[in-house]
Write an enzyme that holds these catalytic residues in place. Structure first.
Site, PDB file in Angstrom:
ATOM      1  N   LYS A  79       0.848  -1.199   0.000  1.00  0.00           N
ATOM      2  CA  LYS A  79       0.000   0.000   0.000  1.00  0.00           C
ATOM      3  C   LYS A  79       0.881   1.247   0.000  1.00  0.00           C
ATOM      4  O   LYS A  79       1.957   1.243   0.615  1.00  0.00           O
ATOM      5  CB  LYS A  79      -0.886  -0.048   1.253  1.00  0.00           C
ATOM      6  CG  LYS A  79      -1.996   0.998   1.308  1.00  0.00           C
ATOM      7  CD  LYS A  79      -2.836   0.779   2.577  1.00  0.00           C
ATOM      8  CE  LYS A  79      -3.924   1.815   2.754  1.00  0.00           C
ATOM      9  NZ  LYS A  79      -4.726   1.575   3.960  1.00  0.00           N
ATOM     10  N   SER A 159      -9.420   1.460   3.344  1.00  0.00           N
ATOM     11  CA  SER A 159      -8.658   2.214   2.379  1.00  0.00           C
ATOM     12  C   SER A 159      -7.612   1.392   1.612  1.00  0.00           C
ATOM     13  O   SER A 159      -6.953   1.917   0.731  1.00  0.00           O
ATOM     14  CB  SER A 159      -7.959   3.372   3.082  1.00  0.00           C
ATOM     15  OG  SER A 159      -7.091   2.877   4.089  1.00  0.00           O
ATOM     16  N   SER A 183      -9.452  -0.898   7.570  1.00  0.00           N
ATOM     17  CA  SER A 183      -8.960  -0.622   6.214  1.00  0.00           C
ATOM     18  C   SER A 183      -8.347  -1.812   5.491  1.00  0.00           C
ATOM     19  O   SER A 183      -8.166  -1.755   4.284  1.00  0.00           O
ATOM     20  CB  SER A 183      -7.941   0.522   6.238  1.00  0.00           C
ATOM     21  OG  SER A 183      -8.612   1.745   6.316  1.00  0.00           O
TER      22      SER A 183
END
Lengths: 496, 519
Positions: A79, A159, A183
């Site tokens: 990420k 996310s 997330s």
């Protein structure tokens, strides 16, 4: 060759060791898979040339029979809020659009020393503030399930949406996300993959650009529980660079075969407070099915109560915004990040850099957080939220007196359509999306989301298991058992 | 009610004497805050070097530049220094203390907040006794007392350099370890404040937790000053920031007290503000200060666990306060008492000796192996040595020659081998690098005192013969001329005559002369 991407880590490692496939071939196939699913916008940056060089180095190790671990030569996706040396780390923001860290996050460092090859940096909500992977300066990520075209699609969840898509499509076997309120688990649930939020402190946060320091944990996304364990084993354990990391030595997890396990006597709690009125009937049904399944396999399933769950979201909202206000104070355009041209005075430079560098969601949270932290408000909001957090945490302590594991939904519904999702504000969506996942972050306990089946619309439905601190071996064993029984129809199965 | 003197505490006595000696209408109240940089190898939360005068931005780790994703790791050496300091100042060390973030925007504070200890500091409730004695201001020393409210660990900021059209930032100092010491407003004036600072510097240098180099910014003093009418509640205070020297502390506070009294006597009001001290103009000036209404939005530092200090016989891991307590060396007050009790040295001399670590070292070293009068040695160091050092613009710590030579000089004086002026000449030679022993220097230069009575008698007679006019005046009753004769004898002997003996001899000769005149 394509098939190799759809299998699991143990298999690939065997194939690599037996020289049936080469790291170069694996990485090149992965890169072409990345191109194949470009439309889904999983990546902020694909590190193609670096990945190729990494594959060559791995090749030499296999040639010399000196592979570093079962991850050697395997593609990995990280990420974009984890610092990667010399590779832009943007947090999907204008503020860090041109930020090239000079160091690796501990998680990245450990994966690299295990031989894993970084394939790219995945898309996310700006500074991880969101639950849809829609608030990115690089545009929204698009779920593979139920995808029609670039305008009609379901959100990937967030996310860590980019990482979840990368895993679901077989670009990689595992990916790194982060989890502050859900997330990692939320997009895992929507994309039909396994998403693990480890115990707070088990995996180092050094190099993870923070959202809420006291709740952030690096998360693991994989298609199978075993792959998830392989990655966790590579990244977990004490790190002197993170003062909140647990000093207890980490013992690598080895899970028994799903066929050889028994759930006899396992005490499973179903917390009544997770029955939200917004819970979709289909998710509710799957939740019940899994509870029944566990019972049928010999577990003792009972209802439990965690009365403070309902306060979790509002409490989280305050703590989140306060820490955000504080953590974001460093982005002033002086040492790094976006700097505006308005340098008439230091104050103007700060103000304009910050107002252009952050999106509205980030700016709102900063403003609200600073309001909560004012001396006159501190007791009323921040301190009260801390007390509520303690109550929520105590709920978990109490419940472990009676059960070993909690079974809940991960999300209230299947992945919403993008057009529906953006009707609500980021704030309202977070409150809704994090409902089931967020309490685990308050208490620091580990939780894993596992895909169970597809809905009538063909979208993944998942459940969440929550255990006590450092119960990952048991938690993941149960997850593996369920995985074995339900045999979720993975997206990659359709690609063969 | 009659108050007998014995019932008055030191402080009250001081207070009364102050009322008596200055304007009885006003009473001043002073409190100090000190920022002392911990003399550690590396910074408080990072591995970067903690060094003064390194090339700009060379001691900056990723964390010091607030690089995203970096985290603080507490430097255990700094905690030990903090605990050692706290114990040396009689504080109660908190078994658990916490770190907090104090937010404000400034270009030389990269993270937008300072990590400090607002909720629970490392230590609290200390106290310090010290002597107030400034020769020329006070006739004799008195003891004063100040309570230390708290001692906390915190980060220093970087430095901004302002050019006319741009600002540059140096982060070498950013994240350097500081101890903030907050004293209660227990002081009456600038001299007491300066004395407290002197004592504090003395202690910190002995336990080596801070270099106390004010000129390098390693030790910075802020003073809170207010005045009130006796019996009234505390007046509005002003804060004087970053005073750069011990005499500056005394001067700035004195100026500020007088300024506030002037304002109040003109029916004005003292404004709560931050002021700075201009040591050239000797005045305090209001700083342009937008920060007065600043809300620092304190928040617990989430990246650092609570700081535990172990007490008692538990070993292993963490900082143990009891172990550190054993490391406290002799502190200044103990030294003063030892000097007074063991050697019978006068109190003001003890104060002077202890206030100058270099001088004290010489004093102790010069004693070794000699049966000297300690008081005479102290006199010699405080008078002759200080005078010579001062003339040569040196400090006691600059003395490089064998301190045993000082003992030898005192013995030479005591034995009458040399007089005091000659001792200063010997000192000068030694300070200039002459490697010879003092006696050797005396002999080489022919600086021995003339003590032979016959020789001295001859000198006296010669002076009287050469000074017929003066002699006539003396014999005519003008006894003042005697001193002129003494001076002349001294000069004639090339400053080597034993003047004590000359005094007797000259009187004897003059006595004979006047008798002869009468006869």
């Amino acid at each position: 060759m394509e098939k190799v991407l759809n299998t699991n880590i143990k298999n690939v490692f065997r194939l690599l060791t037996e020289n049936v496939v080469t790291p170069k071939a694996v990485i090149e196939t992965a890169l072409s898979r990345v191109k194949q699913f470009e439309n889904h916008n999983a990546f902020i940056a694909v590190t193609e040339s670096q990945a190729k060089r990494g594959a060559e180095r791995s090749q030499r190790r296999y040639d010399a029979n000196q592979s570093l671990s079962e991850l050697d030569g395997l593609p990995i996706v990280v990420k974009d809020n984890f610092c990667t040396k010399e590779v832009a780390t943007t947090c999907a923001s204008k503020m860090l659009e041109n930020f090239r860290p000079t160091y690796n996050a501990t998680v990245v460092e450990r994966l690299e020393s295990a031989g894993a090859v970084l394939l790219g940096k995945s898309n996310m909500d700006q500074f991880a503030m969101g639950s849809g992977t829609v608030d990115s300066i690089y545009g929204p990520s698009r779920n593979i399930w139920g995808y029609q075209d670039e305008c009609n699609f379901h959100i990937a969840g967030g996310s860590s949406g980019g990482s979840s898509i990368a895993v679901a499509t077989g670009m990689c076997y595992g990916a790194i996300g982060s989890d502050t309120g859900g997330s990692t688990r939320n997009p895992a649930s929507y994309c039909g993959v396994v998403g693990l939020k480890p115990t707070y402190g088990l995996v180092s946060r050094w190099g993870l650009i923070p959202l809420v320091n006291s709740m952030d944990v690096p998360g693991v996304l994989a298609r199978t529980v075993d792959d998830c364990v392989s990655i966790l084993n590579a990244i977990a354990g004490f790190d002197p660079k993170d003062s909140t990391s647990l000093t207890k030595p980490y013992r690598k997890i080895r899970l028994p075969d799903g066929k050889n396990m028994s759930l006899k006597g396992l005490k499973v709690g179903v917390p009544v407070e997770y029955f939200s009125e917004l819970l979709s009937p289909e998710v509710h049904e799957v939740w019940n099915e899994v509870a029944n399944l566990l019972e049928a396999e010999g577990a003792e399933v009972r209802q439990v109560s965690m009365p403070n769950t309902e306060h979790s979201i509002v409490c989280y909202s305050i703590l989140n915004q306060c820490e955000v206000a504080s953590n974001m104070a460093r982005y002033d355009g002086v040492e790094f990040g976006y700097r505006s041209d308005d340098n008439e005075s230091t104050e103007k430079l700060f103000a304009s850099s910050r107002s252009f560098g952050f999106n509205e969601v980030v700016r709102n949270r900063i403003l609200t957080g600073n309001y909560f932290l004012l001396t006159r408000n501190y007791e009323k909001y921040f301190n009260k939220a801390l007390k509520v957090r303690r109550l929520i945490s105590n709920d978990f302590h109490d419940v472990w007196e009676n059960v070993q594991i909690l079974l809940t939904p991960t999300t209230l519904t299947t992945a919403p359509l993008y057009q529906d999702f953006i009707q609500k504000t980021n704030r309202d969506q977070c409150a809704l999306q994090d409902y089931c996942t967020q309490p685990a972050n308050m208490a620091g306990v580990p939780a894993v989301s596992i895909p169970i089946k597809l809905s009538s619309e063909g979208l993944p439905i998942s459940v969440q298991l929550i255990g006590r601190n450092l119960s990952e071996p048991m938690l993941l064993a149960v997850a593996k058992y369920i995985e074995h029984v339900v045999s979720f129809p993975h997206f990659v199965n359709k690609l063969t | 009610m009659r108050v007998t003197r014995s019932l008055l505490s030191d402080k009250n006595r001081r207070y009364l004497s102050q009322l008596a000696k200055s304007s009885p209408k006003w009473q001043s109240v002073v409190g100090l805050e000190v920022h002392a940089q911990i003399a550690s190898e590396s910074k408080l939360f990072s591995g970067a070097a903690n060094k003064f005068s390194s090339p700009i931005n060379s001691n900056v780790s990723l964390f010091d530049a607030a690089t995203p994703g970096t985290l603080p790791v507490l430097n255990q050496r700094c905690v030990e220094a903090g605990v050692l300091t706290a114990l040396s100042l009689n504080c109660r060390v908190n078994p658990v203390s916490y770190f907090d973030r104090k937010h404000y925007f400034y270009a030389d504070m990269p993270s937008g907040y300072q990590i400090t200890q607002q909720r629970a500091p490392l230590a609290e409730n200390g106290h310090l006794e010290f002597h107030v004695f400034t020769p020329g201001v006070h006739k004799s020393p008195y003891k004063a007392h100040a309570k230390l409210k708290q001692l906390q660990l915190e980060q220093d900021s970087g430095k901004s350099l302002h050019d006319f059209d741009r600002s540059l930032v140096d982060l070498n100092r950013a994240g350097a370890p500081l101890m903030e010491l907050v004293f209660e407003p227990d002081l009456a004036d600038g001299e007491e404040a300066a004395a407290l600072i002197k004592e504090l510097v003395n202690i910190l240098q002995r336990i080596q937790t801070c270099s106390c180099k004010m000129e390098e910014g390693a030790f910075r003093v802020d003073a809170n000053v207010s005045v009130r009418r006796p019996g009234d509640p505390l007046g509005t205070r002003t804060e004087i920031k970053n005073i750069g020297s011990v005499r500056g502390v005394a001067g700035a506070i004195k100026y500020e007290i007088q300024r506030q009294i002037k304002v109040l006597e003109a029916n004005g009001t003292v404004v709560n503000e931050t002021r700075s001290w201009n040591p050239e103009k000797k005045e305090t000036i209001a700083m342009r200060d937008k920060e007065i209404q600043q809300d620092y939005r304190y928040m617990p530092e989430p990246n650092l666990p609570p700081l535990h200090i172990v007490m008692g016989p538990i070993r292993g891991g963490g900082v143990n306060a009891d172990e550190i307590k054993e490391r406290i060396p002799e502190l200044p007050e103990q030294t003063r008492q030892r000097l007074e009790q063991t050697f019978g040295i006068r109190q003001e001399h003890c104060i002077i000796l202890v206030n100058d670590a270099g001088l004290l070292r010489l004093f102790e070293a010069a004693q070794i192996g000699r049966a000297l009068s300690a008081q005479k040695l102290a006199n010699f160091l405080i008078n002759e040595l200080y005078k010579t050092l001062h003339e040569m613009d040196l400090e006691a710590s600059d003395v490089k020659f064998n301190p045993d030579y000082l003992g030898e000089i005192v013995e030479l004086i005591e034995a009458g081998t040399i007089n005091r002026p000659a001792s200063e000449m010997v000192l000068r030679q030694l300070l200039e690098g002459n490697p010879d022993r003092p006696l050797q220097i005396v002999e080489n230069n022919g600086w021995k005192q003339i003590t032979d009575e016959a020789e001295l008698r001859l000198l006296c007679r010669q002076v009287l013969q050469e000074n017929e006019k003066g002699l006539k005046q003396y014999l005519g009753g003008k006894s003042k001329v005697f001193r002129a004769f003494m001076g002349a004898v001294y000069r004639k002997s090339n400053e080597r005559a034993d003047m004590k003996k000359c005094d007797t001899l000259l009187k004897e000769i003059l006595g004979e002369l006047s008798k002869r005149k009468v006869d």
